[in-house]
Scaffold this motif. Structure first.
Motif, mmCIF file in Angstrom:
data_model
loop_
_atom_site.group_PDB
_atom_site.id
_atom_site.type_symbol
_atom_site.label_atom_id
_atom_site.label_comp_id
_atom_site.label_asym_id
_atom_site.label_seq_id
_atom_site.Cartn_x
_atom_site.Cartn_y
_atom_site.Cartn_z
ATOM 1 N N SER A 154 0.859 -1.193 0.000
ATOM 2 C CA SER A 154 0.000 0.000 0.000
ATOM 3 C C SER A 154 0.891 1.237 0.000
ATOM 4 O O SER A 154 1.842 1.325 0.789
ATOM 5 C CB SER A 154 -0.908 0.031 1.236
ATOM 6 N N LYS A 155 0.576 2.197 -0.858
ATOM 7 C CA LYS A 155 1.330 3.449 -0.899
ATOM 8 C C LYS A 155 0.367 4.632 -0.868
ATOM 9 O O LYS A 155 -0.511 4.756 -1.719
ATOM 10 C CB LYS A 155 2.202 3.536 -2.147
ATOM 11 N N PHE A 156 0.539 5.477 0.151
ATOM 12 C CA PHE A 156 -0.199 6.732 0.260
ATOM 13 C C PHE A 156 0.702 7.871 -0.221
ATOM 14 O O PHE A 156 1.855 7.983 0.226
ATOM 15 C CB PHE A 156 -0.607 7.007 1.708
ATOM 16 N N THR A 157 0.168 8.707 -1.090
ATOM 17 C CA THR A 157 0.883 9.898 -1.536
ATOM 18 C C THR A 157 0.043 11.113 -1.153
ATOM 19 O O THR A 157 -1.156 11.165 -1.461
ATOM 20 C CB THR A 157 1.112 9.885 -3.058
ATOM 21 N N TYR A 158 0.670 12.082 -0.472
ATOM 22 C CA TYR A 158 -0.049 13.255 0.033
ATOM 23 C C TYR A 158 0.281 14.488 -0.800
ATOM 24 O O TYR A 158 1.406 14.640 -1.294
ATOM 25 C CB TYR A 158 0.314 13.502 1.499
#
Length: 296
Positions: A17-21
Protein backbone atom coordinates in the motif's frame (compact mmCIF):
# COMPACT_ATOMS: atom_id res chain seq x y z
CA UNK A 1 -2.16 -32.04 -10.45
CA UNK A 2 -5.25 -32.63 -8.33
CA UNK A 3 -5.11 -31.96 -4.60
CA UNK A 4 -6.41 -34.50 -2.15
CA UNK A 5 -8.14 -33.67 1.12
CA UNK A 6 -5.53 -32.67 3.71
CA UNK A 7 -2.80 -31.80 1.20
CA UNK A 8 -0.79 -28.64 1.86
CA UNK A 9 0.31 -25.78 -0.38
CA UNK A 10 2.74 -23.00 0.53
CA UNK A 11 1.66 -19.51 -0.58
CA UNK A 12 3.62 -16.27 -0.56
CA UNK A 13 1.57 -13.10 -0.09
CA UNK A 14 2.82 -9.58 -0.86
CA UNK A 15 0.45 -6.75 0.07
CA UNK A 16 1.77 -3.28 -0.83
CA UNK A 17 0.00 0.00 0.00
CA UNK A 18 1.33 3.45 -0.90
CA UNK A 19 -0.20 6.73 0.26
CA UNK A 20 0.88 9.90 -1.54
CA UNK A 21 -0.05 13.26 0.03
CA UNK A 22 -0.50 16.57 -1.76
CA UNK A 23 1.61 18.25 0.95
CA UNK A 24 3.60 16.97 3.94
CA UNK A 25 1.58 15.59 6.85
CA UNK A 26 2.61 14.74 10.39
CA UNK A 27 1.39 12.92 13.51
CA UNK A 28 0.29 9.92 11.47
CA UNK A 29 -1.19 7.12 13.60
CA UNK A 30 -1.90 3.76 11.97
CA UNK A 31 -3.20 0.29 12.81
CA UNK A 32 -2.67 -2.83 10.69
CA UNK A 33 -4.39 -6.20 10.51
CA UNK A 34 -2.31 -7.70 7.71
CA UNK A 35 -0.73 -10.63 9.56
CA UNK A 36 -1.90 -14.19 8.80
CA UNK A 37 -3.07 -16.12 11.85
CA UNK A 38 -2.32 -19.68 12.93
CA UNK A 39 -5.35 -21.95 12.54
CA UNK A 40 -6.01 -25.62 12.07
CA UNK A 41 -5.84 -25.00 8.32
CA UNK A 42 -2.93 -22.60 7.96
CA UNK A 43 0.54 -22.27 9.41
CA UNK A 44 2.55 -19.05 9.25
CA UNK A 45 6.10 -19.79 8.10
CA UNK A 46 7.36 -16.21 7.65
CA UNK A 47 5.93 -12.75 8.14
CA UNK A 48 7.27 -9.20 8.19
CA UNK A 49 6.00 -5.64 7.81
CA UNK A 50 8.18 -3.07 6.03
CA UNK A 51 7.50 0.64 6.45
CA UNK A 52 8.74 3.76 4.71
CA UNK A 53 9.44 6.06 6.52
CA UNK A 54 10.95 3.49 8.87
CA UNK A 55 9.47 3.71 12.37
CA UNK A 56 9.05 1.19 15.22
CA UNK A 57 6.08 -1.19 15.24
CA UNK A 58 4.24 -2.35 18.35
CA UNK A 59 1.78 -5.24 18.42
CA UNK A 60 -1.02 -6.73 20.47
CA UNK A 61 -3.92 -9.17 20.11
CA UNK A 62 -7.38 -7.69 19.82
CA UNK A 63 -10.57 -9.03 21.40
CA UNK A 64 -10.94 -11.61 18.61
CA UNK A 65 -7.35 -12.82 18.75
CA UNK A 66 -6.21 -11.02 15.59
CA UNK A 67 -2.64 -9.69 15.52
CA UNK A 68 -2.77 -5.89 15.44
CA UNK A 69 0.34 -3.82 14.65
CA UNK A 70 0.53 -0.11 15.31
CA UNK A 71 2.95 2.66 14.40
CA UNK A 72 3.19 6.45 14.61
CA UNK A 73 5.06 8.85 12.32
CA UNK A 74 5.67 12.15 14.07
CA UNK A 75 7.88 13.86 11.49
CA UNK A 76 6.47 15.51 8.33
CA UNK A 77 6.28 13.12 5.36
CA UNK A 78 4.74 13.29 1.89
CA UNK A 79 4.24 9.55 1.37
CA UNK A 80 3.77 6.34 3.33
CA UNK A 81 4.49 2.83 2.08
CA UNK A 82 3.46 -0.36 3.85
CA UNK A 83 4.50 -3.78 2.60
CA UNK A 84 3.30 -6.96 4.30
CA UNK A 85 5.25 -10.08 3.28
CA UNK A 86 4.00 -13.50 4.38
CA UNK A 87 4.65 -17.14 3.62
CA UNK A 88 1.83 -19.41 4.74
CA UNK A 89 1.20 -23.15 4.48
CA UNK A 90 -2.48 -23.76 3.73
CA UNK A 91 -4.54 -26.97 3.77
CA UNK A 92 -6.98 -28.43 1.27
CA UNK A 93 -9.89 -28.80 3.72
CA UNK A 94 -13.08 -26.88 4.48
CA UNK A 95 -13.18 -27.02 8.28
CA UNK A 96 -10.58 -27.00 11.00
CA UNK A 97 -12.78 -27.91 13.97
CA UNK A 98 -13.71 -25.84 17.02
CA UNK A 99 -10.60 -23.58 16.84
CA UNK A 100 -10.99 -22.69 20.49
CA UNK A 101 -10.62 -24.19 23.94
CA UNK A 102 -13.34 -26.63 25.06
CA UNK A 103 -16.32 -24.76 26.49
CA UNK A 104 -19.28 -26.55 28.11
CA UNK A 105 -21.70 -23.69 27.44
CA UNK A 106 -24.29 -23.95 24.64
CA UNK A 107 -23.19 -22.45 21.32
CA UNK A 108 -25.62 -19.52 21.62
CA UNK A 109 -23.83 -18.45 24.81
CA UNK A 110 -20.32 -19.07 23.50
CA UNK A 111 -20.88 -17.17 20.26
CA UNK A 112 -23.38 -14.50 21.32
CA UNK A 113 -21.55 -11.69 19.53
CA UNK A 114 -21.80 -13.60 16.25
CA UNK A 115 -25.57 -13.94 16.65
CA UNK A 116 -26.23 -10.24 17.31
CA UNK A 117 -26.53 -7.38 14.85
CA UNK A 118 -23.41 -5.24 14.45
CA UNK A 119 -22.41 -1.97 12.71
CA UNK A 120 -21.70 -3.68 9.39
CA UNK A 121 -24.52 -6.22 9.69
CA UNK A 122 -27.67 -4.41 10.89
CA UNK A 123 -31.11 -5.99 10.95
CA UNK A 124 -32.74 -5.86 7.49
CA UNK A 125 -36.10 -7.13 6.31
CA UNK A 126 -34.36 -8.04 3.04
CA UNK A 127 -32.70 -11.05 4.68
CA UNK A 128 -36.07 -12.81 4.43
CA UNK A 129 -35.83 -12.70 0.64
CA UNK A 130 -33.08 -15.35 0.69
CA UNK A 131 -35.00 -18.67 0.54
CA UNK A 132 -32.38 -20.82 2.24
CA UNK A 133 -32.41 -18.53 5.26
CA UNK A 134 -35.66 -20.23 6.25
CA UNK A 135 -34.20 -23.71 5.79
CA UNK A 136 -30.80 -23.73 7.45
CA UNK A 137 -30.93 -24.93 11.04
CA UNK A 138 -28.44 -25.68 13.79
CA UNK A 139 -30.12 -29.05 14.29
CA UNK A 140 -28.96 -30.26 10.88
CA UNK A 141 -26.30 -32.95 10.71
CA UNK A 142 -22.85 -32.04 9.36
CA UNK A 143 -23.48 -33.02 5.74
CA UNK A 144 -26.89 -31.36 5.50
CA UNK A 145 -25.60 -28.17 7.12
CA UNK A 146 -22.61 -27.96 4.76
CA UNK A 147 -24.83 -28.61 1.73
CA UNK A 148 -27.34 -25.92 2.73
CA UNK A 149 -24.57 -23.42 3.50
CA UNK A 150 -23.04 -24.03 0.08
CA UNK A 151 -26.42 -23.64 -1.63
CA UNK A 152 -26.95 -20.33 0.19
CA UNK A 153 -23.60 -19.05 -1.06
CA UNK A 154 -24.55 -20.20 -4.57
CA UNK A 155 -27.79 -18.21 -4.30
CA UNK A 156 -25.79 -15.03 -3.60
CA UNK A 157 -23.33 -15.83 -6.38
CA UNK A 158 -26.10 -16.32 -8.94
CA UNK A 159 -28.43 -13.56 -7.76
CA UNK A 160 -26.03 -10.65 -7.21
CA UNK A 161 -23.43 -9.48 -9.72
CA UNK A 162 -19.87 -8.63 -8.74
CA UNK A 163 -19.79 -4.86 -9.24
CA UNK A 164 -17.22 -2.58 -7.53
CA UNK A 165 -18.94 0.59 -8.77
CA UNK A 166 -22.23 0.50 -6.83
CA UNK A 167 -21.09 0.29 -3.18
CA UNK A 168 -18.29 1.63 -0.99
CA UNK A 169 -16.52 0.58 2.18
CA UNK A 170 -19.21 2.05 4.46
CA UNK A 171 -22.17 0.65 2.51
CA UNK A 172 -24.90 -1.25 4.32
CA UNK A 173 -25.77 -4.71 2.96
CA UNK A 174 -29.12 -3.12 2.13
CA UNK A 175 -27.42 -1.55 -0.89
CA UNK A 176 -26.52 -5.01 -2.23
CA UNK A 177 -30.22 -5.91 -2.27
CA UNK A 178 -31.18 -2.53 -3.75
CA UNK A 179 -28.59 -2.45 -6.55
CA UNK A 180 -28.40 -6.17 -7.22
CA UNK A 181 -24.62 -6.08 -7.00
CA UNK A 182 -21.61 -5.26 -4.89
CA UNK A 183 -18.25 -6.66 -3.84
CA UNK A 184 -17.05 -9.35 -1.47
CA UNK A 185 -17.62 -7.18 1.61
CA UNK A 186 -21.27 -6.62 0.69
CA UNK A 187 -21.98 -10.27 -0.08
CA UNK A 188 -20.28 -11.42 3.12
CA UNK A 189 -22.20 -8.92 5.25
CA UNK A 190 -25.53 -9.87 3.66
CA UNK A 191 -24.98 -13.61 4.03
CA UNK A 192 -23.90 -13.15 7.65
CA UNK A 193 -27.16 -11.27 8.24
CA UNK A 194 -29.21 -14.13 6.78
CA UNK A 195 -27.38 -16.68 8.94
CA UNK A 196 -27.70 -14.65 12.16
CA UNK A 197 -31.41 -14.17 11.55
CA UNK A 198 -31.68 -17.97 11.23
CA UNK A 199 -29.91 -18.41 14.58
CA UNK A 200 -26.60 -19.57 13.09
CA UNK A 201 -23.45 -17.94 14.54
CA UNK A 202 -21.66 -16.24 11.65
CA UNK A 203 -18.56 -14.08 11.46
CA UNK A 204 -16.65 -12.02 8.89
CA UNK A 205 -13.26 -13.29 7.70
CA UNK A 206 -10.68 -11.18 5.89
CA UNK A 207 -7.52 -12.11 4.04
CA UNK A 208 -6.24 -13.05 0.61
CA UNK A 209 -7.00 -15.54 -2.15
CA UNK A 210 -4.78 -17.24 -4.70
CA UNK A 211 -5.64 -16.70 -8.36
CA UNK A 212 -3.90 -19.34 -10.50
CA UNK A 213 -1.95 -18.47 -13.61
CA UNK A 214 -1.94 -20.55 -16.76
CA UNK A 215 -1.19 -24.16 -15.97
CA UNK A 216 -1.35 -23.71 -12.18
CA UNK A 217 -3.67 -25.63 -9.87
CA UNK A 218 -6.67 -23.91 -8.32
CA UNK A 219 -9.96 -22.33 -9.36
CA UNK A 220 -10.20 -18.86 -10.88
CA UNK A 221 -11.61 -16.50 -8.25
CA UNK A 222 -12.99 -12.96 -8.13
CA UNK A 223 -11.40 -10.47 -5.75
CA UNK A 224 -7.78 -11.66 -5.89
CA UNK A 225 -6.35 -8.24 -6.74
CA UNK A 226 -7.00 -6.87 -3.23
CA UNK A 227 -7.86 -8.12 0.23
CA UNK A 228 -10.84 -10.48 0.19
CA UNK A 229 -13.75 -11.23 2.53
CA UNK A 230 -15.78 -14.35 3.17
CA UNK A 231 -18.10 -15.88 5.77
CA UNK A 232 -17.48 -18.36 8.57
CA UNK A 233 -20.49 -20.20 10.01
CA UNK A 234 -20.50 -22.29 13.17
CA UNK A 235 -21.75 -25.87 13.40
CA UNK A 236 -21.22 -28.08 16.44
CA UNK A 237 -19.91 -30.91 14.26
CA UNK A 238 -17.74 -28.90 11.88
CA UNK A 239 -16.62 -26.02 14.06
CA UNK A 240 -16.11 -22.88 11.94
CA UNK A 241 -16.78 -23.48 8.24
CA UNK A 242 -15.60 -20.96 5.65
CA UNK A 243 -17.84 -20.14 2.70
CA UNK A 244 -17.27 -17.54 -0.03
CA UNK A 245 -20.51 -16.23 -1.61
CA UNK A 246 -18.51 -14.03 -4.01
CA UNK A 247 -16.98 -17.12 -5.61
CA UNK A 248 -19.58 -19.83 -4.97
CA UNK A 249 -16.98 -21.82 -3.08
CA UNK A 250 -16.24 -23.46 0.25
CA UNK A 251 -13.03 -22.00 1.67
CA UNK A 252 -9.99 -24.20 1.06
CA UNK A 253 -6.23 -23.95 0.45
CA UNK A 254 -6.58 -20.93 -1.88
CA UNK A 255 -7.54 -18.70 1.09
CA UNK A 256 -5.17 -17.03 3.58
CA UNK A 257 -6.90 -15.56 6.63
CA UNK A 258 -5.57 -12.49 8.42
CA UNK A 259 -8.47 -11.49 10.68
CA UNK A 260 -12.04 -12.23 11.70
CA UNK A 261 -14.72 -10.40 13.65
CA UNK A 262 -18.38 -9.44 13.65
CA UNK A 263 -18.02 -7.53 10.36
CA UNK A 264 -15.58 -5.54 8.23
CA UNK A 265 -15.09 -2.85 10.86
CA UNK A 266 -13.48 -5.39 13.22
CA UNK A 267 -11.07 -6.60 10.55
CA UNK A 268 -9.93 -3.53 8.55
CA UNK A 269 -6.46 -4.26 7.10
CA UNK A 270 -5.39 -0.65 7.58
CA UNK A 271 -6.84 2.36 9.33
CA UNK A 272 -5.22 5.56 10.44
CA UNK A 273 -5.30 9.34 10.81
CA UNK A 274 -2.88 12.19 10.21
CA UNK A 275 -2.62 15.89 11.03
CA UNK A 276 -2.95 18.23 8.09
CA UNK A 277 -5.24 19.34 5.26
CA UNK A 278 -3.54 17.34 2.52
CA UNK A 279 -5.39 15.24 -0.01
CA UNK A 280 -4.22 11.64 -0.36
CA UNK A 281 -3.98 9.08 -3.12
CA UNK A 282 -3.79 5.36 -2.38
CA UNK A 283 -2.25 2.65 -4.55
CA UNK A 284 -2.73 -0.98 -3.49
CA UNK A 285 -1.37 -4.18 -4.98
CA UNK A 286 -1.78 -7.75 -3.74
CA UNK A 287 0.12 -10.71 -5.14
CA UNK A 288 -0.33 -14.30 -4.01
CA UNK A 289 1.81 -17.03 -5.57
CA UNK A 290 2.69 -20.66 -4.94
CA UNK A 291 6.27 -21.03 -3.72
CA UNK A 292 6.08 -24.77 -3.21
CA UNK A 293 3.82 -27.26 -4.86
CA UNK A 294 1.93 -30.15 -3.38
CA UNK A 295 2.96 -31.37 0.06
CA UNK A 296 1.53 -34.55 1.53
Amino acid sequence: MELQKGDHVTLEVTHHSKFTYSEPVSLSQNELRMSPVETGLQRVLQHEIRLSPQVPLSSHRDHFGNLVQRFNILEPHDSLEITALSVVETTNAISCGPESKPDPRPYDQRWTEYLCWSPGVPYLAEYDSVPLGREIDMGMDEDEFAKTLYEMARYFFRTFRYDPDVTHVHSSPKELFQHGGGVCQDMAHAMIGVLRKAGVPARYASGYIFEPGKGEIGEHLRGASATHAWVQAWHEGHGWMGIDPTNDKLVDWQFVRTAFGRDYFDTQPLKGVFAGLAEQELEVSVNVRIVEGLQQ
